[in-house]
Design an enzyme around this catalytic site. Structure first.
Site, PDB file in Angstrom:
ATOM      1  N   GLU A 106       0.837  -1.212   0.000  1.00 40.27           N
ATOM      2  CA  GLU A 106       0.000   0.000   0.000  1.00 40.27           C
ATOM      3  C   GLU A 106       0.866   1.254   0.000  1.00 40.27           C
ATOM      4  O   GLU A 106       0.557   2.249  -0.656  1.00 40.27           O
ATOM      5  CB  GLU A 106      -0.943  -0.029   1.208  1.00 40.27           C
ATOM      6  CG  GLU A 106      -1.993  -1.129   1.073  1.00 40.27           C
ATOM      7  CD  GLU A 106      -2.920  -1.221   2.267  1.00 40.27           C
ATOM      8  OE1 GLU A 106      -2.402  -1.475   3.379  1.00 40.27           O
ATOM      9  OE2 GLU A 106      -4.132  -1.024   2.108  1.00 40.27           O
ATOM     10  N   GLU A 126      -3.953  -9.481   3.740  1.00 42.49           N
ATOM     11  CA  GLU A 126      -4.759  -9.163   4.934  1.00 42.49           C
ATOM     12  C   GLU A 126      -5.923 -10.117   5.153  1.00 42.49           C
ATOM     13  O   GLU A 126      -6.324 -10.391   6.281  1.00 42.49           O
ATOM     14  CB  GLU A 126      -5.292  -7.723   4.833  1.00 42.49           C
ATOM     15  CG  GLU A 126      -4.247  -6.636   5.048  1.00 42.49           C
ATOM     16  CD  GLU A 126      -3.425  -6.294   3.809  1.00 42.49           C
ATOM     17  OE1 GLU A 126      -3.517  -7.044   2.807  1.00 42.49           O
ATOM     18  OE2 GLU A 126      -2.696  -5.297   3.838  1.00 42.49           O
TER      19      GLU A 126
END
Ligand code: NAD
Length: 678
Positions: A106, A126
């Site tokens: 990210e 995740e």
């Protein structure tokens, strides 16, 4: 010391992360980076910035040492850091080597350009913790790689190599591929080239190209899964398509917070930490000596020996497989070959690699070769006298320093060790069937097992890809001792009025991969029947099981004999009229009128039987910690990972609810009050 080092190179500023092992985005690293970006933005002499994490990792994402701690969320948090990158007035180039996973990716996606080593692992894992990428990953990643790839990678959490992704997604994810040695030079050259380019190339300013039908298919697939994170991932990605960037980010944030509060994510995070905790064993330190294990001798080429030899070969070890019965040896080797071949057919192994691994096997009938082995694993018939004679022989044969292991399921490892002159070198390595496939390995520490032997065995387990859990010596160790209580309750439920399919369906609907009756039909009812007969002879049988005995007397051993608790057509289990009649006759003999048992009671009896026995294993010191017990069930018994394990589930219910249920079960006189009460 700052975890971000600043280095000037003319008009460029290089910011290098220094938070080993994988540059986890700890609060200190985030703060250092945030401050350095602010400074760079304000400093007119800086034309462009390069972020670099070193050759091992750009960043592996959140720092797991901060999990659950207030620092994990403290400002500057990761979304804030990504927003700060968006607000930069000059270009930032990410130089990615090793891996960029989760928050690490990210961060890289929030930079304006990326130069990436082709072998680097790129992914958003995740979902494996029951979460979604919460720092813009669901918004920027689809903009970089397109909808189809994002829908494949975000809900599955599976990483890919950068070179493969670059080929799929043009230059948006990866501006340039690089070699490790030239990465920084290339990134700096790119940074110089784009230093004065405006507008800055922000992924947030791009839109997602898409065929919306892909979304519907991914949504349907994720909705069929039993925990909410995959669907939430797909829905967040949908936001990238349908919402303005900032609204997509807000929706992602809300989704992240919802998942963070979900019981499934709590369970998945528990499972993740259980795996890490299991590697920590009292008495074993980083400096405990380890013995090198290169050659393994496996004794017995039956079901287990053949599977263990396969697992060792796949782990790159040299293997001697010794079996006196030539036909059994041929069968064992054929099973091993079949497994290797299947790996090749499934594309998991190249034919060359499979041939190279296979060349490491020496099968034979003469045990003299075992003198070369660093580790010997005995997998002969389950018989104490035989095992003791085998261990006397191994003791005479094995070189000094060799480790001697037994794969016994039920016998006393200490009594086996005692017949050798080197009990400190003996331990149990309890594999699960099929041993080449099942992840779990119970590493059984005997009373005399030396720390170096235990540490070496744990290293061996890791090398062959097993999830190792240390157990003390007792009948059944952790997994099987608990499963006995669970199966007792399953049989008790038949006495009470349930059918096998009703029991299986209830626990499968709760999340188990397979209910108890399908499970024993697969394992073979005859195995426990023989153990019960032996125990009855020894006077150690805990609880007679006349119904299960009767099933075996009829030859209904399970899937392999075409019938067990079910009738079988191939692998398909069908309710059996013969078994229904058997159960009815058995109830009549007990004088018990069948009652309607709710699914909730079925689930609670089975789960709490595991947890109650688990508690005893902890009290006796057989298991080191509750999370180890959970891990045994997650890795070896098909317990749903998103429920965390039997101990986690019991703890989630709270001590009062648990005690009340136990009292209720104990109150049924024909149950086992002693078992249920503390
Ligand atoms: P098996 O009957 O399939 O194989 C045992 C093999 O050992 C036979 O091929 C036999 O010829 C061979 N053997 C006998 N004496 C020998 C000797 N002196 N030297 C070398 N080989 C000899 O049995 P299995 O299911 O593979 O079980 C082996 C061991 O693994 C047992 O202790 C069992 O309790 C344990 N175990 C079994 C399972 C399972 O699910 N089958 C799971 C975990 C542990």
């Amino acid at each position: 010391m700052s975890l971000v080092e600043s280095l000037r190179d003319g008009e460029l500023l290089l910011l290098q992360f220094a938070n080993p092992p994988v540059n986890g985005l700890s609060h200190a690293l985030r703060s250092g980076l945030y401050a350095a970006l602010e400074q760079a933005d304000a400093d007119a002499s800086v034309a462009a910035v390069v972020l670099y994490g070193g050759p091992k990792a750009f960043s592996g994402g959140a720092d797991i040492r901060e999990f659950g701690q207030p620092q994990a969320l403290a400002e500057p948090n990761l979304p804030g850091l990504c927003a700060r990158l968006d607000a930069m007035s000059k270009p930032v180039v990410a130089a990615v080597d090793g891996l960029a996973l989760g928050g690490g990716l990210e961060l890289a996606l929030s930079c304006h350009h990326r130069v990436v080593v082709g072998t680097a692992q790129i992914g958003l894992p995740e979902v494996n913790l029951g979460l979604l990428p919460g720092a813009g990953g669901t918004q920027r990643f689809p903009r970089a790689v397109g909808l189809a790839t994002a829908l494949q990678m975000v809900p599955s959490g599976q990483p890919r190599r950068a070179a493969q992704l670059a080929a799929l997604s043009g230059q948006l994810l990866v501006d340039e591929l690089a070699e490790s040695a030239t990465l920084l030079d290339q990134a700096k050259a790119l940074a110089r080239r784009v230093a004065s380019q405006r507008p800055l190339a922000r992924l947030r300013d791009r839109s997602v190209e898409a065929d919306p039908s892909e979304l519907a298919a991914a949504e349907a697939q994720a909705a069929a899964l039993p925990y909410p994170a995959p669907l939430a991932c797909v829905q967040a990605v949908r936001g990238a398509l349908e919402l303005p960037f900032d609204e997509g980010i807000a929706a992602e944030r809300a989704g992240f917070q919802r998942l963070m509060a979900s019981p499934e994510s709590a369970a998945l995070r528990h499972a993740f930490f259980a795996e890490r905790a299991a590697a920590k064993v009292p008495g074993i330190e980083a400096d405990t000596p380890r013995r090198a294990i290169r050659r393994v001798g496996v004794l017995g080429a039956g079901t287990m020996g053949s599977g263990i030899a396969t697992a060792c070969l796949m782990g790159g070890l040299l293997v001697d497989l010794v079996e006196p019965d030539a036909a059994a040896l041929a069968r064992g080797v054929a099973a091993l070959d079949k497994h290797l071949q299947a790996q090749v057919s499934k594309g998991r192994l190249s034919a060359d690699k499979a041939a190279a691994l296979r060349a490491n096997l020496r099968p034979g009938g003469d045990d003299a070769v075992l003198a070369d082995a660093d580790l010997l694993i005995e997998a002969v018939f389950e018989d104490m006298a035989l095992k003791q004679s085998v261990f006397r022989r191994l003791d005479a044969l094995a070189k000094p320093g060799a480790i001697l292991a037994t794969n016994t399921s039920t016998l006393d490892v200490d009594a086996i060790a005692a017949v050798t002159q080197r009990p400190a070198d003996v331990l149990g390595l309890h594999f699960f069937s099929p041993a080449a496939v099942m992840k779990l390995l119970e590493v059984v520490r005997g009373a005399a097992t030396a720390p170096a032997v235990l540490a070496s065995a744990l290293g061996f387990g890791k090398q062959i890809g097993k999830t190792c859990v240390v157990a003390g010596v007792c009948d059944g160790f952790i997994g099987n001792r608990m499963i006995d209580r669970y199966l007792e309750q399953a049989l008790f439920l038949l006495d009470e009025g349930c059918s096998p399919q009703q029991v299986d369906q209830a626990i499968e609907a709760w999340g188990f991969a397979m209910g108890p009756f399908r499970m024993i039909d697969l394992a073979g009812n005859d195995v426990s029947w023989r153990i019960r007969q032996q125990r009855a002879k020894d006077g150690t049988l805990r609880r007679a099981q006349p119904l299960a005995d009767r099933l075996c007397e009829l030859g209904r051993f399970g899937q392999k004999s075409g019938g067990g608790w079910y009738d079988y057509e191939g692998r398909e289990a069908k309710p059996s009229k013969a078994v229904a009649a058997l159960i009815a006759a058995h109830r009549e003999q007990l004088g018990r009128a069948p009652r309607a048992v709710a699914a909730e009671e079925i689930v609670d009896r089975l789960l709490l039987a595991l947890a109650v026995e688990g508690e005893r294993l902890l009290a006796e010191g057989v298991a080191l910690r509750a999370s180890d017990i959970d891990l045994v069930y997650l890795a070896g018994y098909g317990f749903p990972r998103w429920k965390g394990g039997p101990m986690f589930e019991a703890q989630r219910r709270g001590p009062e609810a648990l005690a009340a249920r136990r009292r209720e079960f104990a109150a049924l006189a024909h149950d086992d009050p002693q078992f249920w009460m503390p």
